[in-house]
Design a protein around this motif. Structure first.
Motif, PDB file in Angstrom:
ATOM      1  N   PRO A 110      34.856 -20.676  69.804  1.00 58.01           N
ATOM      2  CA  PRO A 110      35.428 -19.399  70.234  1.00 58.01           C
ATOM      3  C   PRO A 110      34.386 -18.511  70.909  1.00 58.01           C
ATOM      4  O   PRO A 110      33.207 -18.522  70.555  1.00 58.01           O
ATOM      5  N   ILE A 111      34.825 -17.758  71.908  1.00 57.02           N
ATOM      6  CA  ILE A 111      33.952 -16.837  72.622  1.00 57.02           C
ATOM      7  C   ILE A 111      34.593 -15.463  72.557  1.00 57.02           C
ATOM      8  O   ILE A 111      35.764 -15.298  72.886  1.00 57.02           O
ATOM      9  N   THR A 112      33.834 -14.483  72.112  1.00 62.31           N
ATOM     10  CA  THR A 112      34.367 -13.144  71.914  1.00 62.31           C
ATOM     11  C   THR A 112      33.569 -12.142  72.738  1.00 62.31           C
ATOM     12  O   THR A 112      32.497 -12.441  73.262  1.00 62.31           O
ATOM     13  N   SER A 113      34.118 -10.952  72.855  1.00 60.14           N
ATOM     14  CA  SER A 113      33.467  -9.869  73.588  1.00 60.14           C
ATOM     15  C   SER A 113      32.985  -8.815  72.588  1.00 60.14           C
ATOM     16  O   SER A 113      33.666  -8.547  71.588  1.00 60.14           O
ATOM     17  N   PRO A 114      31.788  -8.199  72.802  1.00 59.02           N
ATOM     18  CA  PRO A 114      30.852  -8.409  73.914  1.00 59.02           C
ATOM     19  C   PRO A 114      30.084  -9.717  73.768  1.00 59.02           C
ATOM     20  O   PRO A 114      29.950 -10.246  72.662  1.00 59.02           O
ATOM     21  N   LEU A 115      29.595 -10.212  74.885  1.00 58.33           N
ATOM     22  CA  LEU A 115      28.941 -11.508  74.927  1.00 58.33           C
ATOM     23  C   LEU A 115      27.505 -11.354  75.409  1.00 58.33           C
ATOM     24  O   LEU A 115      27.259 -10.779  76.471  1.00 58.33           O
ATOM     25  N   ALA A 116      26.549 -11.861  74.632  1.00 61.40           N
ATOM     26  CA  ALA A 116      25.152 -11.924  75.060  1.00 61.40           C
ATOM     27  C   ALA A 116      24.860 -13.368  75.452  1.00 61.40           C
ATOM     28  O   ALA A 116      25.023 -14.286  74.653  1.00 61.40           O
ATOM     29  N   VAL A 117      24.473 -13.571  76.691  1.00 61.09           N
ATOM     30  CA  VAL A 117      24.174 -14.911  77.183  1.00 61.09           C
ATOM     31  C   VAL A 117      22.721 -15.231  76.849  1.00 61.09           C
ATOM     32  O   VAL A 117      21.819 -14.428  77.111  1.00 61.09           O
ATOM     33  N   VAL A 153      14.998 -14.867  85.131  1.00 61.21           N
ATOM     34  CA  VAL A 153      16.276 -15.573  85.105  1.00 61.21           C
ATOM     35  C   VAL A 153      17.372 -14.639  85.616  1.00 61.21           C
ATOM     36  O   VAL A 153      17.614 -13.575  85.035  1.00 61.21           O
ATOM     37  N   HIS A 154      18.007 -15.044  86.714  1.00 62.32           N
ATOM     38  CA  HIS A 154      19.101 -14.273  87.302  1.00 62.32           C
ATOM     39  C   HIS A 154      20.413 -14.808  86.740  1.00 62.32           C
ATOM     40  O   HIS A 154      20.730 -15.988  86.911  1.00 62.32           O
ATOM     41  N   VAL A 155      21.148 -13.954  86.057  1.00 60.49           N
ATOM     42  CA  VAL A 155      22.392 -14.356  85.388  1.00 60.49           C
ATOM     43  C   VAL A 155      23.552 -13.589  85.999  1.00 60.49           C
ATOM     44  O   VAL A 155      23.546 -12.355  86.032  1.00 60.49           O
ATOM     45  N   ARG A 156      24.558 -14.323  86.491  1.00 59.18           N
ATOM     46  CA  ARG A 156      25.788 -13.711  87.005  1.00 59.18           C
ATOM     47  C   ARG A 156      26.968 -14.224  86.184  1.00 59.18           C
ATOM     48  O   ARG A 156      27.016 -15.410  85.840  1.00 59.18           O
ATOM     49  N   LEU A 157      27.892 -13.336  85.890  1.00 61.15           N
ATOM     50  CA  LEU A 157      29.107 -13.704  85.169  1.00 61.15           C
ATOM     51  C   LEU A 157      30.283 -13.381  86.077  1.00 61.15           C
ATOM     52  O   LEU A 157      30.654 -12.223  86.264  1.00 61.15           O
ATOM     53  N   ASN A 158      30.844 -14.418  86.687  1.00 60.08           N
ATOM     54  CA  ASN A 158      31.970 -14.253  87.607  1.00 60.08           C
ATOM     55  C   ASN A 158      33.287 -14.518  86.891  1.00 60.08           C
ATOM     56  O   ASN A 158      33.319 -15.220  85.866  1.00 60.08           O
ATOM     57  N   TYR A 159      34.366 -13.981  87.415  1.00 61.04           N
ATOM     58  CA  TYR A 159      35.694 -14.215  86.849  1.00 61.04           C
ATOM     59  C   TYR A 159      36.666 -14.563  87.951  1.00 61.04           C
ATOM     60  O   TYR A 159      36.505 -14.168  89.111  1.00 61.04           O
ATOM     61  N   GLU A 171      30.435  -6.614  78.119  1.00 59.92           N
ATOM     62  CA  GLU A 171      31.810  -6.369  77.707  1.00 59.92           C
ATOM     63  C   GLU A 171      32.765  -7.194  78.582  1.00 59.92           C
ATOM     64  O   GLU A 171      32.698  -7.160  79.803  1.00 59.92           O
ATOM     65  N   LEU A 172      33.663  -7.932  77.933  1.00 56.75           N
ATOM     66  CA  LEU A 172      34.669  -8.727  78.629  1.00 56.75           C
ATOM     67  C   LEU A 172      36.051  -8.251  78.201  1.00 56.75           C
ATOM     68  O   LEU A 172      36.204  -7.507  77.238  1.00 56.75           O
ATOM     69  N   GLY A 173      37.061  -8.718  78.904  1.00 59.91           N
ATOM     70  CA  GLY A 173      38.427  -8.356  78.538  1.00 59.91           C
ATOM     71  C   GLY A 173      38.772  -6.964  79.020  1.00 59.91           C
ATOM     72  O   GLY A 173      38.010  -6.291  79.692  1.00 59.91           O
ATOM     73  N   GLY A 174      39.953  -6.488  78.648  1.00 59.98           N
ATOM     74  CA  GLY A 174      40.405  -5.156  79.048  1.00 59.98           C
ATOM     75  C   GLY A 174      40.902  -5.139  80.471  1.00 59.98           C
ATOM     76  O   GLY A 174      42.095  -5.079  80.731  1.00 59.98           O
ATOM     77  N   LEU A 175      39.979  -5.211  81.422  1.00 59.06           N
ATOM     78  CA  LEU A 175      40.369  -5.170  82.834  1.00 59.06           C
ATOM     79  C   LEU A 175      41.058  -6.452  83.251  1.00 59.06           C
ATOM     80  O   LEU A 175      41.963  -6.446  84.069  1.00 59.06           O
ATOM     81  N   PHE A 176      40.656  -7.561  82.683  1.00 64.15           N
ATOM     82  CA  PHE A 176      41.177  -8.854  83.092  1.00 64.15           C
ATOM     83  C   PHE A 176      41.960  -9.474  81.942  1.00 64.15           C
ATOM     84  O   PHE A 176      41.692  -9.239  80.782  1.00 64.15           O
ATOM     85  N   SER A 177      42.909 -10.304  82.288  1.00 67.30           N
ATOM     86  CA  SER A 177      43.763 -10.903  81.279  1.00 67.30           C
ATOM     87  C   SER A 177      42.991 -11.923  80.467  1.00 67.30           C
ATOM     88  O   SER A 177      41.949 -12.416  80.870  1.00 67.30           O
ATOM     89  N   SER A 178      43.535 -12.241  79.284  1.00 67.23           N
ATOM     90  CA  SER A 178      42.870 -13.216  78.415  1.00 67.23           C
ATOM     91  C   SER A 178      42.855 -14.597  79.041  1.00 67.23           C
ATOM     92  O   SER A 178      42.107 -15.459  78.614  1.00 67.23           O
ATOM     93  N   GLY A 179      43.670 -14.825  80.059  1.00 68.44           N
ATOM     94  CA  GLY A 179      43.688 -16.128  80.707  1.00 68.44           C
ATOM     95  C   GLY A 179      42.680 -16.256  81.832  1.00 68.44           C
ATOM     96  O   GLY A 179      42.639 -17.287  82.519  1.00 68.44           O
ATOM     97  N   ALA A 180      41.848 -15.236  82.043  1.00 70.62           N
ATOM     98  CA  ALA A 180      40.869 -15.281  83.122  1.00 70.62           C
ATOM     99  C   ALA A 180      39.846 -16.378  82.869  1.00 70.62           C
ATOM    100  O   ALA A 180      39.449 -16.635  81.731  1.00 70.62           O
TER     101      ALA A 180
END
Length: 468
Positions: free
Chosen positions: A378-385, A395-401, A434-443
């Motif tokens: 399981p992956i929950t929000s907030p997420l620390a990579v 290290v350049h980290v991008r989180l795309n949706y 922070e994930l979720g909220g703006l985007f659906s859980s199916g993102a």
């Protein structure tokens, strides 16, 4: 599969979407450059309905489709394109009237007020408390009306934010040490991982209150100064000031004690007599950096250079200290002095810089490994990579949706874009995202990580997951 885009104030979607979303047959009449939309009725649909003038018939807009974001605009007073704490950003969203609108920038949500029907605005000041350091951040608008959320829309404009000042570190001679070298190398490293980078013309160096900047070597990575003559004995004060391209200022001052020079001085007085290294060329992975020092017998000794810190030196004979260090990936150094440290039996701390500076080039870093989130579980929000990479690399980290509004419109963007520095063991970690909220859980989310040392960049590593 192309995403929705805002072009010259209009929302552009793939032609096929119209058919999928509206339940109609949509075709392209190339000779007449006309889009033909035929509403299905009773199970049969004319292939090319027409009003007789070559144009398709008009139909009332479908009802019950919910709110819609039509346009997102961002205007700023950026310094050379970069925003800093206190920068003003004007935000505007155009869409369905009567809703609750917001703009989302790198994890920060800014609520908007409806200035007039369907036009939502806000003035946002880049904060100091929330660390944001990234270039070309997506600006995404959202709208909620009667419990229904519109498809998010990304503005044509991006913003580049750097609200953290650079760091000044790895200084030499170190604070509160006693320098035995009459002309010590004064050195410091700039660290602006993920930021806009230090402006070399903003760097100022002073020694004992005297501006020595014209005689210093200055780059975006480091500053180095060697006095033309012996420094006077006693307390020496160094001050370095710099500014990054976003206007964030940093300064650092420290003191060390300069030993008296001249004939008759012995190791008992200076703590360290001489330092020798084999650094006659640029070192590479696998090479050995050999350091020797003459110092007070029975002391504890070590050496540091750049990111290579506190390497123990063994006393192989009375007052003769030796160390060998094997260069590894990530030990890159630009013209840094080898500083030898000695703590005498009476507790006094001495430092001495070797005459020749050291440069290390270790080549292309390895591709980062993402250890958290795990590919399973399981992956929950907030997420620390978290992950591992070449030690000391950035290290350049991008989180795309990617998601689909109404099950059809492709929506994509960047939820986070940050740069972190791997430690000497190669471990790295982002701040919580922070994930979720703006985007659906199916993102669908994709983490993309790549590391660099100087101009050398690794291959990218990616990991896909869905929020649960």
């Amino acid at each position: 599969d192309a995403p929705a885009q805002t072009v010259s104030g209009h929302t552009m979607v793939p032609l096929r979407f119209l058919g999928e979303a509206l339940g109609s047959d949509v075709t392209w009449d190339a000779p007449n450059r006309t889009v033909v939309i035929a509403t299905r009725s009773g199970g049969s649909t004319p292939a090319h309905p027409s009003t007789g003038d070559g144009l398709p018939p008009t139909h009332p807009a479908p009802t019950g489709q919910g709110p819609k974001v039509e346009h997102v605009v961002v205007r700023n007073d950026g310094n050379g394109g970069w925003l800093h704490p206190g920068s003003d950003v004007e935000l505007e969203l155009q869409g369905t009237p009567g809703g609750q609108a917001a703009i989302h920038i790198s994890g920060v949500t800014i609520p908007l007020d409806e200035a007039k029907p369907g036009v939502y605005t806000a003035s946002w000041v880049v904060p100091r408390g929330h660390s944001i350091q990234a270039k070309d951040i997506a600006v995404v608008g959202s709208l909620l009306l009667d419990g229904r959320r519109a498809a998010p829309m990304q503005a044509e404009q991006t913003v580049s934010i750097d609200n953290a000042a650079p760091l000044i570190k790895d200084v030499a001679p170190e604070a509160d040490t006693k320098s035995a070298a009459p002309r010590p190398h004064i050195y410091a490293v700039f660290d602006d991982a993920g930021g806009s980078g230090v402006r070399t013309d903003s760097v100022h160096v002073s020694v004992n209150g005297q501006d020595v900047t014209p005689d210093a070597v200055v780059s975006r990575q480091f500053v180095s100064y060697t006095p033309a003559g012996a420094l006077p004995a006693g307390e020496t004060t160094v001050k370095i000031e710099a500014e990054d391209r976003a206007g964030n200022r940093v300064e650092k001052d420290w003191k060390f004690v300069q030993s008296a020079a001249g004939p008759g001085r012995t190791i008992a007085d200076t703590g360290i007599g001489a330092v020798r290294t084999n650094a006659a060329k640029t070192l590479e992975p696998g090479d050995t950096l050999h350091v020797e020092m003459d110092g007070q017998p029975g002391s504890k000794a070590s050496f540091s250079v750049g990111a290579i810190r506190n390497v123990p030196m063994a006393e192989q004979a009375a007052g003769k200290y030796i160390a060998n260090y094997t260069i590894r990936k990530g030990d890159d150094i630009s013209q840094a002095p080898v500083s030898v440290h000695l703590v005498g039996r009476d507790g006094q701390r001495f430092v001495y810089q070797a005459a020749a500076p050291v440069s290390v080039v270790t080549g292309k870093p390895m591709a980062p490994v993402i250890t958290e989130p795990a590919s399973q579980g399981p992956i929950t929000s907030p997420l620390a990579v978290k992950g591992k990479a070449t030690p000391n690399s950035q290290v350049h980290v991008r989180l795309n949706y990617t998601s689909r509004a109404f099950g059809a419109i492709p929506i994509q963007g960047t939820a986070a874009d940050t740069v972190v520095t791997a430690d000497r063991n190669g471990r790295w970690q982002t701040e919580p995202i922070e994930l979720g909220g703006l985007f659906s859980s199916g993102a669908q989310y994709t983490i993309i990580a790549e590391s660099n040392i100087g101009d050398e960049k690794s291959e990218a590593t990616s990991l896909k997951f869905k929020l649960r």
